[in-house]
Write an enzyme that holds these catalytic residues in place. Structure first.
Site, mmCIF file in Angstrom:
data_model
loop_
_atom_site.group_PDB
_atom_site.id
_atom_site.type_symbol
_atom_site.label_atom_id
_atom_site.label_comp_id
_atom_site.label_asym_id
_atom_site.label_seq_id
_atom_site.Cartn_x
_atom_site.Cartn_y
_atom_site.Cartn_z
ATOM 1 N N LYS A 15 0.811 -1.219 0.000
ATOM 2 C CA LYS A 15 0.000 0.000 0.000
ATOM 3 C C LYS A 15 0.844 1.268 0.000
ATOM 4 O O LYS A 15 0.417 2.290 -0.531
ATOM 5 C CB LYS A 15 -1.027 0.007 1.122
ATOM 6 C CG LYS A 15 -0.491 -0.043 2.515
ATOM 7 C CD LYS A 15 -1.665 -0.102 3.505
ATOM 8 C CE LYS A 15 -1.261 -0.585 4.871
ATOM 9 N NZ LYS A 15 -0.094 0.038 5.489
ATOM 10 N N ARG A 88 -6.093 2.426 12.665
ATOM 11 C CA ARG A 88 -5.796 1.020 12.946
ATOM 12 C C ARG A 88 -6.883 0.369 13.784
ATOM 13 O O ARG A 88 -6.914 -0.841 13.914
ATOM 14 C CB ARG A 88 -4.470 0.910 13.712
ATOM 15 C CG ARG A 88 -3.249 1.133 12.851
ATOM 16 C CD ARG A 88 -1.984 0.945 13.672
ATOM 17 N NE ARG A 88 -0.824 1.473 12.975
ATOM 18 C CZ ARG A 88 -0.132 0.785 12.075
ATOM 19 N NH1 ARG A 88 -0.487 -0.436 11.763
ATOM 20 N NH2 ARG A 88 0.900 1.330 11.473
ATOM 21 N N ARG A 122 12.643 -7.468 2.025
ATOM 22 C CA ARG A 122 12.586 -6.007 2.033
ATOM 23 C C ARG A 122 13.911 -5.389 2.464
ATOM 24 O O ARG A 122 14.628 -5.919 3.293
ATOM 25 C CB ARG A 122 11.506 -5.530 3.020
ATOM 26 C CG ARG A 122 10.122 -5.765 2.535
ATOM 27 C CD ARG A 122 9.153 -4.836 3.187
ATOM 28 N NE ARG A 122 9.201 -4.826 4.643
ATOM 29 C CZ ARG A 122 8.291 -4.232 5.390
ATOM 30 N NH1 ARG A 122 7.292 -3.593 4.836
ATOM 31 N NH2 ARG A 122 8.391 -4.250 6.699
ATOM 32 N N ARG A 155 15.505 -4.752 8.077
ATOM 33 C CA ARG A 155 14.997 -4.619 9.444
ATOM 34 C C ARG A 155 15.112 -5.954 10.167
ATOM 35 O O ARG A 155 14.823 -6.998 9.603
ATOM 36 C CB ARG A 155 13.536 -4.172 9.409
ATOM 37 C CG ARG A 155 13.375 -2.736 8.991
ATOM 38 C CD ARG A 155 11.954 -2.435 8.603
ATOM 39 N NE ARG A 155 11.007 -2.983 9.582
ATOM 40 C CZ ARG A 155 9.768 -2.523 9.748
ATOM 41 N NH1 ARG A 155 9.346 -1.518 9.017
ATOM 42 N NH2 ARG A 155 8.953 -3.062 10.610
ATOM 43 N N ARG A 166 3.527 -11.031 13.533
ATOM 44 C CA ARG A 166 3.004 -9.689 13.271
ATOM 45 C C ARG A 166 1.717 -9.747 12.454
ATOM 46 O O ARG A 166 0.776 -9.009 12.688
ATOM 47 C CB ARG A 166 4.041 -8.881 12.493
ATOM 48 C CG ARG A 166 4.614 -7.711 13.257
ATOM 49 C CD ARG A 166 5.957 -7.313 12.677
ATOM 50 N NE ARG A 166 5.858 -6.568 11.430
ATOM 51 C CZ ARG A 166 6.791 -6.618 10.478
ATOM 52 N NH1 ARG A 166 7.860 -7.369 10.619
ATOM 53 N NH2 ARG A 166 6.669 -5.904 9.387
#
Ligand SMILES: [Zn+2]
Length: 207
Positions: A15, A88, A122, A155, A166
């Site tokens: 997104k 959220r 990533r 990360r 997550r």
């Protein structure tokens, strides 16, 4: 005011990339809580100072401060905006509804297996927060940010185990939010597993 759009989707759903495209092509301002908090702190606004005390003590910035910042920021925007990563929770969505009329909520649907594949590949920029992907969106120069030239990093929370944990939390927390927008009749589910252009085309069509 132009389009008022919320993007919903798990980490790694793409997104952020689509928000950048909506900005480039339609001039929609991309709003994320992280960027907004940093900007307010930098500008030393009253809410920014308040946010900074929470951030400095390692705590979460409370909803009323975040929503106050959001309200301030949105009141300055004329071109339309796209909210990335906010709201959220249903409580945040209700607070948002009190000062702005959201037109479209785009929910990116991507399977957990696909997300794991994406998230462990990533690479992020430490300076401008642009996220690259070794397969789908590599930087022009290996390991270097296209926008600012900083060295990219992986990360530490991008391992499969932490990614799955997550995603589980994300699904549990977001389910009521998806229901909330579905009931309002403004939810659009978009298949987030196609190419960047395919996904963008279906978003443009939906708007
Ligand atoms: Zn950068």
């Amino acid at each position: 005011m132009g389009f008022r759009v919320v993007l919903l989707g798990p980490p790694g759903c793409g997104k952020g990339t689509q928000a950048e495209k909506l900005n480039d092509d339609l001039g929609l301002i991309r709003l994320s809580t992280g960027d907004m908090l940093r900007e307010a702190v930098r500008n030393g606004t009253e809410l920014g100072k308040m946010a900074k005390t929470y951030m400095d003590s390692g705590g979460l910035v409370p909803d009323d401060v975040v929503i106050g910042l959001m309200k301030e920021k949105i009141s300055t925007i004329k071109e339309g905006f796209v909210l990335d990563g906010f709201p959220r929770t249903v409580q945040q969505a209700e607070a948002l509804d009190e000062f702005v009329d959201i037109q479209h909520v785009i929910n990116f649907e991507v399977s957990d297996d696909e997300l794991v594949k994406r998230l462990t590949s990533r690479r992020s920029c430490p300076d401008c927060n642009v996220v690259y992907h070794m397969i789908y969106k590599p930087p022009m120069k290996d390991g270097i940010c296209d926008k600012c030239g900083a060295t990219l990093y992986q990360r530490s929370d991008d391992t499969e185990e932490t990614v799955r944990a997550r995603l589980k939390v994300y699904r549990e927390n977001t389910f009521p939010l998806i229901e909330y927008y579905d009931k309002k009749g403004i939810l659009l589910n978009i298949d987030g597993e196609g190419s960047i252009m395919e996904i963008y085309d279906s978003i443009e069509e939906a708007l």
